[in-house]
Design an enzyme around this catalytic site. Structure first.
Site, mmCIF file in Angstrom:
data_model
loop_
_atom_site.group_PDB
_atom_site.id
_atom_site.type_symbol
_atom_site.label_atom_id
_atom_site.label_comp_id
_atom_site.label_asym_id
_atom_site.label_seq_id
_atom_site.Cartn_x
_atom_site.Cartn_y
_atom_site.Cartn_z
ATOM 1 N N SER A 188 45.736 42.766 36.859
ATOM 2 C CA SER A 188 45.502 42.198 37.945
ATOM 3 C C SER A 188 45.024 40.898 38.090
ATOM 4 O O SER A 188 44.587 40.222 38.909
ATOM 5 C CB SER A 188 44.458 42.913 38.826
ATOM 6 O OG SER A 188 45.085 44.099 39.635
ATOM 7 N N LYS A 221 46.558 38.246 39.953
ATOM 8 C CA LYS A 221 45.935 37.767 41.244
ATOM 9 C C LYS A 221 45.566 36.279 41.434
ATOM 10 O O LYS A 221 45.260 35.836 42.358
ATOM 11 C CB LYS A 221 45.147 38.677 41.943
ATOM 12 C CG LYS A 221 45.963 40.134 42.272
ATOM 13 C CD LYS A 221 44.979 41.121 42.915
ATOM 14 C CE LYS A 221 45.491 42.237 43.200
ATOM 15 N NZ LYS A 221 45.604 43.209 42.044
ATOM 16 N N SER A 257 40.184 43.832 44.293
ATOM 17 C CA SER A 257 41.450 43.707 43.452
ATOM 18 C C SER A 257 42.493 44.559 44.231
ATOM 19 O O SER A 257 43.508 45.063 43.651
ATOM 20 C CB SER A 257 41.558 44.195 42.091
ATOM 21 O OG SER A 257 42.746 43.611 41.121
ATOM 22 N N LYS A 311 38.371 37.285 37.601
ATOM 23 C CA LYS A 311 39.309 38.440 37.932
ATOM 24 C C LYS A 311 39.422 39.242 36.811
ATOM 25 O O LYS A 311 39.284 38.800 35.781
ATOM 26 C CB LYS A 311 40.565 37.884 38.275
ATOM 27 C CG LYS A 311 41.649 38.558 39.144
ATOM 28 C CD LYS A 311 41.055 39.153 40.557
ATOM 29 C CE LYS A 311 41.593 40.576 40.993
ATOM 30 N NZ LYS A 311 40.940 41.720 40.298
#
Length: 381
Positions: A61, A64, A121, A224
């Protein structure tokens, strides 16, 4: 007698060896368990530490980061508004992994969808944003790859917008740091990445940030995390202290605990060993210089703010400045012409060079130019 001579000899060696050791200041070594890692200074992109930095790996993730970057750009351009209400498609609602359980046809504001993507997320929220910005996830992924290319991310190929495992969906620790640095140019993102606990759907859905460093690390601002079977535990961590902004990227950690420990170790290393120093312009830069053969005898000079430099705390060399301006300037001079430079050094190593340019134009003195000025003076124009 022999023992006494040996003792004196050893004592002399110790006395003379102490200063040598004391002056040999070196940046301490850093070890991280992650298979691939990078520590970057956010503003300049300077790499402060790297380990297998260009090794292609899945990043889960952390993908992202690029999705959020394109979303921030869409907001800046006016294509999206935070209060806009978006509708979840069947495709978005079908996402697995971490999500906020969007149903087909469910509506949610852009603000909440960004929050869900950055904090929880949420794969489904990311797809809703992607489909709205580009029309489809595939079209959005094409934009992701186009943006990656423009940023010089040579190790990266995106296959989706959320980081779910997919063959060929690869990046590198270096490339993650590059796109993270680009995202941090949009300060609004920190309104989301710094959230620890929040709610969606009028308080019906609680979300908790996957970045546990928000609770434990001084100066943390984001950014992130990501975890999948192929990628392992990954993270891009951002933090700022005393004007120094760092990005720590780790890919492929065995555990979440290891991911956070490695990220904190990288950030600690950066803050302990580097600092930001403001660069100053010499006093004679933004003045004027004599011009020969011109309609005026002076040209004004200008030089941009040199900004700041990231320097090692253990470098042992003060930053010195060298200003070079042309001694003889002959007309014509055009505004913007380079007339010199300011160079900044640490020892013999040049750190930065800033151009000195003409702030105004100076026309060459010719018969026609003199006649024109005389005519203007006579008729009063």
């Amino acid at each position: 007698m022999f023992k006494r001579i040996v003792s004196i000899f050893i004592s002399v060696l110790l006395v003379f060896s102490v200063p040598i050791v004391a002056n040999a200041v070196q940046t301490p070594a850093l070890e991280v368990s992650a298979p691939a890692a990078v520590l970057m200074e956010a503003e300049s992109g300077k790499i402060l530490f790297e380990k297998n930095s260009h090794e292609q790996r899945a990043c889960a993730s952390v993908t992202k980061v690029m999705t959020l970057l394109l979303t921030m750009e869409a907001l800046d351009s006016g294509r999206l508004g935070l209060s806009d209400t978006l509708t979840s498609s069947a495709h978005a609602a079908s996402m697995g992994g971490s999500d906020i359980w969007l149903e087909e046809g469910e509506t949610m504001s852009v603000d909440d969808l960004i929050k869900a993507t950055a904090v929880a997320s949420a794969n489904d929220a990311a797809v809703v944003l992607a489909e709205t910005i580009s029309g489809s996830e595939d079209a959005f992924v094409a934009e992701m790859n186009k943006k990656a290319k423009s940023l010089g991310m040579k190790d990266t190929v995106f296959k989706n917008c959320n980081g779910l495992d997919e063959e060929g969906h690869l990046t590198s620790a270096y490339d993650v740091a590059v796109m993270s640095a680009e995202l941090t140019k949009h300060p609004k993102i920190f309104d989301y990445t710094s959230i620890w606990l929040d709610n969606l759907r009028d308080g019906k859905t609680q979300i908790v940030n996957t970045n546990k460093l928000l609770k434990t690390y001084n100066g943390i601002t984001g950014l992130k995390t990501g975890t999948t079977n192929d990628a392992g535990c990954c993270m891009s961590a951002t933090a700022t202290r005393d004007g120094l902004s760092l990005i720590a990227v780790v890919l492929g950690c065995d555990t979440g605990t290891g991911r956070f420990a490695d990220s904190a170790a990288l950030l600690d290393y950066g803050f302990a060993n580097y600092t930001v120093q403001k660069l100053e312009l010499p006093k004679d830069v933004n003045k004027s210089q004599t011009v020969t053969g011109g309609m005026t005898d002076k040209v004004r000079l200008e030089c941009p703010d040199p900004g700041s430099m990231v320097i090692s705390r253990t470098a042992g060399e003060a930053i010195t400045t060298e200003c070079k301006i042309k001694k003889e300037i002959t007309a014509p001079v055009k505004k913007g012409d380079v007339l010199g430079e300011v160079n900044y050094y640490s020892g013999k190593d040049m750190l930065k060079s800033v151009k000195i340019t003409a702030k105004n134009s100076v026309e060459e003195m010719t018969f026609s130019s003199v006649f024109r000025e005389l005519f203007r003076a006579l008729v009063g124009v």
